[in-house]
Design an enzyme around this catalytic site. Sequence first.
Site, short mmCIF file in Angstrom:
data_model
loop_
_atom_site.label_atom_id
_atom_site.label_comp_id
_atom_site.label_asym_id
_atom_site.label_seq_id
_atom_site.Cartn_x
_atom_site.Cartn_y
_atom_site.Cartn_z
N GLY A 166 -4.68 -18.08 13.65
CA GLY A 166 -4.94 -16.64 13.48
C GLY A 166 -6.37 -16.30 13.87
N ASP A 186 -8.48 -18.99 1.09
CA ASP A 186 -7.78 -20.17 1.60
C ASP A 186 -7.65 -21.27 0.54
OD1 ASP A 186 -7.52 -18.91 4.02
OD2 ASP A 186 -9.25 -19.89 4.93
N LYS A 223 -0.57 -15.37 5.50
CA LYS A 223 -1.25 -16.57 6.00
C LYS A 223 -0.23 -17.41 6.78
CE LYS A 223 -5.17 -15.37 4.39
NZ LYS A 223 -6.20 -14.93 5.34
N ARG A 227 2.04 -17.56 1.13
CA ARG A 227 1.59 -18.58 0.17
C ARG A 227 1.90 -18.23 -1.28
NH1 ARG A 227 -3.95 -20.22 3.42
NH2 ARG A 227 -2.88 -21.50 4.99
N ARG A 240 -2.46 -26.00 4.44
CA ARG A 240 -3.08 -25.89 3.11
C ARG A 240 -2.07 -26.18 2.00
NH1 ARG A 240 -7.97 -25.35 4.55
NH2 ARG A 240 -8.59 -23.87 6.17
C1 S3P Z 1 -10.95 -16.71 8.65
C2 S3P Z 1 -10.74 -15.64 7.82
C3 S3P Z 1 -9.70 -15.60 6.78
C4 S3P Z 1 -9.17 -16.99 6.47
C5 S3P Z 1 -8.90 -17.78 7.72
C6 S3P Z 1 -10.16 -17.94 8.53
C7 S3P Z 1 -12.01 -16.62 9.66
O1 S3P Z 1 -8.63 -14.81 7.24
O2 S3P Z 1 -8.01 -16.90 5.68
O3 S3P Z 1 -8.40 -19.06 7.39
O4 S3P Z 1 -12.43 -17.67 10.21
O5 S3P Z 1 -12.47 -15.51 9.94
P1 S3P Z 1 -8.63 -13.20 7.07
O6 S3P Z 1 -9.75 -12.67 7.83
O7 S3P Z 1 -7.32 -12.76 7.62
O8 S3P Z 1 -8.73 -12.98 5.58
#
Ligand code: S3P
Length: 434
Positions: A94, A320, A347, A351, A393
């Site tokens: 993501g 996370d 996620k 989760r 995770r």
């Molecule tokens: C991340 C932001 C978080 C986190 C992801 C990594 C990042 O997601 O859950 O594992 O590196 O910017 P969200 O921005 O969707 O909360």
Amino acid sequence: MSVRIIQPSHNCKGEILVPGDKSISHRAVMLGSVAKGTTRISHFLSGADCLSTISCFRKLGVAIEAKKDQVLVYGKGLHGLRAPKEILDTGNSGTTTRLISGILAGQSFPCVLSGDDSLNSRPMGRIMTPLNQMGAHITSIGGNGCAPLRIEPGPLQGIHYQSPVASAQVKSAVLLAGLYASGETSVTEPSLSRNHTELMLKSFGASVSSCVHPDGSATACVLPCEELYARDIRVPGDISSAAYFIAAGLLVPDSEILVKHVGLNPTRAGFLKVCQDMGADLTLLNQTTQGGEMTADILVCGSSLHGTVIEGSLIPTLIDEIPILAVLAAFADGKTIIRDAAELKVKETNRIDTVTENLAAMGADITPTDDGMIIRGGRPLHGTDIHSYLDHRIAMAFAIAALTADGSSSILDSQCVDVSYPGFFSELERLCER
Ligand code: S3P
């Protein structure tokens, strides 16, 4: 399908250096790629997600040498990327998908991004909305608000974006696009999410400012810039990976684990605060700061824990770590309430569902809610089959739960830990006696 059998442990002892921070590793490759000069990254996380980022930037014409955890990025400058010959494959990541979209929105060529089944079912409307308001034209090819995405860049103008979610991925996508926009770009989020992009942009020479407002909301602003300048980056150990070994040290009686050089940026350190609220015996040693990022060694000793409430502005600082916090809560005395965490549903898996299913299968008393879960701790857990649903995770959190269950557990699809922690199971074997 790979299956890992985890036997209970009676003692976890020793020192461990966990791999580099995933969020910082992604950003180091991204900013290094659009900077002028060579960015040297050490203690880079060579997990599948960050390798997806490297592979995308190589397809955009950036030379990147990667040897284990040492990476050299030969930056092309802000306007030096070239059109890829194929679809950019963002795998399970993501962060790659959302952050690179901000950079691609400011280029002079179109491209298509796509990932695996999990990635292609996660919401992308949250970045399409602000980037399209800035002048890009990003469409979901399947029309469902998810990747594959087609990104047509536009001349971008700065906006002020009021984000409905506290998400560093959304904030970062907008700020990165802001480098290419005319005028100032700013993002306000309901509470402060991880600020690695702001810190790293500043250290690469961009003009960035940020503040937290009295009501807890937070704004970050960036000005368009001529160039970013390469620099060396030593990536701190990932607190999200450290969390599993901290939990092992807390849960397994008579344990003592020293987790070395862990990133303790306050926007990421909510896990430690909650552990301490629950009665954990943690000591921080050798604290330092580099490139605005704090680090320390963390000494963990076996502790008896009690329940707590995890909510509000703390949630983005430990989002996370909620699967492993739920595991700690199952072993703690009394009730733990986790709320304001509806983001868990989008996620790598939902989760709330995957934590509930697996903890209940081990015998825990857990009730899912619309924005979190309620766990009544203290029941003995028993070993069982753990369904990771390919979520790294979930696999790691339940490998730790299995250490203090009675009987052995099988972690199904355990290879998914490679997304953020290749070598996780061998480190677990090394530290935990059977
Ligand atoms: C991340 C932001 C978080 C986190 C992801 C990594 C990042 O997601 O859950 O594992 O590196 O910017 P969200 O921005 O969707 O909360």
